[in-house]
Design a protein around this motif. Structure first.
Motif, short mmCIF file in Angstrom:
data_model
loop_
_atom_site.label_atom_id
_atom_site.label_comp_id
_atom_site.label_asym_id
_atom_site.label_seq_id
_atom_site.Cartn_x
_atom_site.Cartn_y
_atom_site.Cartn_z
N ALA A 1 49.48 52.69 33.92
CA ALA A 1 49.75 52.50 35.34
C ALA A 1 48.55 51.87 36.04
O ALA A 1 47.41 52.30 35.84
CB ALA A 1 50.08 53.85 36.00
N GLY A 2 48.79 50.82 36.84
CA GLY A 2 47.72 50.14 37.56
C GLY A 2 46.95 49.14 36.73
O GLY A 2 45.99 48.53 37.22
N GLN A 3 47.36 48.95 35.50
CA GLN A 3 46.68 48.01 34.60
C GLN A 3 47.59 46.84 34.25
O GLN A 3 48.81 46.98 34.25
CB GLN A 3 46.26 48.74 33.32
CG GLN A 3 45.25 49.84 33.54
CD GLN A 3 43.89 49.31 33.94
OE1 GLN A 3 43.48 48.22 33.51
NE2 GLN A 3 43.19 50.06 34.77
N PRO A 4 46.98 45.69 33.96
CA PRO A 4 45.55 45.38 34.05
C PRO A 4 45.13 45.10 35.48
O PRO A 4 45.96 44.67 36.28
CB PRO A 4 45.43 44.12 33.19
CG PRO A 4 46.76 43.44 33.35
CD PRO A 4 47.77 44.54 33.45
N ASN A 5 43.84 45.32 35.77
CA ASN A 5 43.38 45.06 37.14
C ASN A 5 42.45 43.87 37.23
O ASN A 5 41.88 43.59 38.29
CB ASN A 5 42.74 46.31 37.77
CG ASN A 5 41.64 46.88 36.89
OD1 ASN A 5 41.11 46.19 36.02
ND2 ASN A 5 41.30 48.14 37.13
N GLY A 6 42.29 43.14 36.11
CA GLY A 6 41.63 41.84 36.14
C GLY A 6 40.14 41.88 36.42
O GLY A 6 39.45 42.84 36.10
N GLY A 7 39.66 40.79 36.99
CA GLY A 7 38.23 40.64 37.24
C GLY A 7 37.49 40.29 35.98
O GLY A 7 37.93 39.47 35.19
#
Length: 231
Positions: free
Chosen positions: A196-202
């Motif tokens: 959950a909430g993945q991937p968040n990049g950067g």
């Protein structure tokens, strides 16, 4: 992406007893359906269903499988003057043995865990030295490999985090476009294998497997334990 450990080939034709009417005389069509699954040792089992009025077409198919030891059973049916040949073929091909230390997971493949933490790139190289690759989650079932690894409470020293292992997925070539180490695209949207909430990049361009067996992105420089897959 898979190596054949053991090939079981079944060729079967349907008799006219199952037809509403007999095929036209002189037809030489050959229709085939192929399906596959893994057995308990991790080997691929492949079945082929074939149908054709011209028996030579199927026999030629068998002869073309060079190197196979073939067990052949033959029969025939007759319908309105048309003869239909039936062949049941069993053939086995020995496959490459897994590297030393790799253990089978029922219905999946062979896996080996490494507890000495390495960066993602070095972990990838180590798996490839074995003739394997970093673990790739192809199904919900395969998440059990990672879950069982953490359930054993492995003693990992010097890792950036002890609740992650490197996985064979990344977006190092283009931000947000994930692919596995075999070059296959890994979707994000609608993919239940992501945490959950993945991937968040950067700056997190490599992917890990979490302790609950799901993907998350992480810095490639993190030194983590890892699991290699031979399939």
């Amino acid at each position: 992406m898979n190596r054949l450990g053991c090939l079981m080939l079944a060729v079967l034709t349907a008799g006219c007893a199952f037809c509403k009417k007999c095929p036209a005389s002189g037809s030489t069509n050959l229709q085939m359906t192929v399906g596959s699954r893994r057995n308990i040792s991790g080997h691929w089992l492949i079945s082929v269903d074939a149908y054709g009025e011209n028996s030579r077409s199927i026999q030629q198919l068998v002869r073309d499988q060079k190197g196979l030891v073939v067990d052949l059973k033959h029969g025939a049916t007759y319908c309105q003057g048309t003869e239909t040949q039936h062949l049941i073929v069993n053939a086995a091909v020995p496959g490459a043995a897994p590297p030393e230390g790799y253990k089978p997971m029922s219905g999946l493949g062979y896996y080996k865990s490494y507890l000495t933490p390495l960066t993602w790139e070095k972990a990838k190289d180590k798996c490839e030295e074995d003739g394997a690759h970093l673990i790739i989650l192809d199904s919900e079932k395969e998440t059990m490999v990672i879950k069982e690894f953490f359930a054993r409470k492995p003693q990992i020293s010097g890792a950036a985090h002890n609740v992650y292992v490197h996985a064979g997925v990344h977006d190092r070539y283009k931000e947000g476009q994930y692919e596995d180490v075999l070059g296959t695209s890994v979707p994000v949207s609608g993919n239940s294998l992501w945490h959950a909430g993945q991937p968040n990049g950067g700056a997190e361009n490599c992917v890990v497997g979490t302790s609950i067996g799901m993907y998350a992105d992480a810095p490639c420089e993190w030194k983590l334990a890892f699991i290699c897959e031979f399939a």
